[in-house]
Enzyme design. Sequence first.
Site, PDB file in Angstrom:
ATOM      1  N   ASP A  81       0.826  -1.207   0.000  1.00 50.17           N
ATOM      2  CA  ASP A  81       0.000   0.000   0.000  1.00 50.17           C
ATOM      3  C   ASP A  81       0.861   1.257   0.000  1.00 50.17           C
ATOM      4  O   ASP A  81       1.389   1.664   1.034  1.00 50.17           O
ATOM      5  CB  ASP A  81      -0.909  -0.022   1.232  1.00 50.17           C
ATOM      6  CG  ASP A  81      -1.908   1.122   1.234  1.00 50.17           C
ATOM      7  OD1 ASP A  81      -2.067   1.778   0.185  1.00 50.17           O
ATOM      8  OD2 ASP A  81      -2.536   1.360   2.283  1.00 50.17           O
ATOM      9  N   ASP A 277      -1.918   4.971  -5.842  1.00 50.12           N
ATOM     10  CA  ASP A 277      -2.205   4.143  -4.661  1.00 50.12           C
ATOM     11  C   ASP A 277      -2.249   2.668  -5.040  1.00 50.12           C
ATOM     12  O   ASP A 277      -3.236   2.177  -5.583  1.00 50.12           O
ATOM     13  CB  ASP A 277      -3.533   4.580  -4.039  1.00 50.12           C
ATOM     14  CG  ASP A 277      -3.871   3.809  -2.772  1.00 50.12           C
ATOM     15  OD1 ASP A 277      -3.003   3.050  -2.289  1.00 50.12           O
ATOM     16  OD2 ASP A 277      -4.995   3.958  -2.255  1.00 50.12           O
TER      17      ASP A 277
END
Length: 423
Positions: A81, A277
């Site tokens: 992440d 992201d």
Amino acid sequence: MGKEQVNVLVLLLLLFLSLCSASDQKWRKAMMSAQNGSSLLMNRVGSSILFPIHGNVYPTGYYNVTINIGQPPKPYFLDLDTGSDLTWLQCNAPCVHCIEAPHPLYQPNNDLVVCKDPLCAALHPPGDYKCESPEQCDYEVEYADGGSSLGVLVRDVFSLNYTNGIRLSPRLALGCGYDQIPGASHHPLDGILGLGRGKSSFVSQLQSQGLVRNVVGHCLSGRGGGFLFFGDGLYDFSRVTWTSMSQEITKYYSPGIAELHVSGKATGIKNLIVVFDSGSSYTYLNSQAYQTLTVLLKKELSGRSLKEAPEDQTLPLCWKGRKPFKNVRDVKKYFKTLALAFASSGRTKTQFELHPEAYLIISNKGNVCLGILNGAQVGLQNLNVIGDISMQDRMVIYDNEKQVIGWTPANCDQFPRSKTANM
């Protein structure tokens, strides 16, 4: 033998022993330095840390890496992440609320990060940092999909393999998460690998110990899998398209403001605050931009052989053909190339292109579905997210030292061996 000759011999012997002792000390220091992994040596040879990636955008819905943590080392599956900083594992501290995971809960050691540690301060908003328990660092992280993790910060050993064959086991901080709430996009994994820009992120900690440069990158294969790397030894800087990181949006890897183009033409969709992201499977636009884009796509497909398929709930917008599709190549002729144009120095704009493969999937019903979603429906408000679907089959690099984000087409099915490989 005369007395003077004896004295000379004694002096020579003492000098020899002194030199041997100094040499031995230098040798021991050199060996200790080699065992600890000299940061200067690694930076000179440009070595990087490399992990294989598993998973896919569809149908799995996420990519993950396996990292060995603890003594003895145990494997854990972590969601990579770039949108968050903290690395954490579901933890038996004991666990108040943990979610089903592939491995047994992480058993923490007694190496607690204290409240006054700078890494602890980095996890809390400025002015909201109170040491109610000085001997430990409590944390709580919340994600856009509604998920969260509550726990304490600990240090433990991470087993790392370098591309030059060196293996190191540094002690790094991670969250021992004893209370988790699953989000709407929950993934059945052991925890999160935080790769963001903050001081507590995995790559920042590696850099602070002199183990690699503060650079992280990934290569997500459209066929599933790929690789994650730390350091700058696996790409040729001159062959990468670069854009500056925003100095205003510092919480995320953001190139700042963008404009959406379709087939090289401006759409009027401007002032998009964009972030990269890897923790997001799909790409998201704010509500207005999403509505504008879907109207354009529907208009473009009007009169074509594709018809909307509302019965297919794989994603919000799907189309069916006369017969089921097998892959995106079957339908790409009906769809245009999109691009996000970022303002760079002067009047030039750096473009991040999205070919049909970068925003479409084929559902298990054989329909084609739009992998760009309405961010307002998942709590992103005005934020626009470039997710995994749009980063496939290219190396995406976040250079925190030069403060730039870069990308280049790459073969993500094959591990890179040098800076010129697989470009």
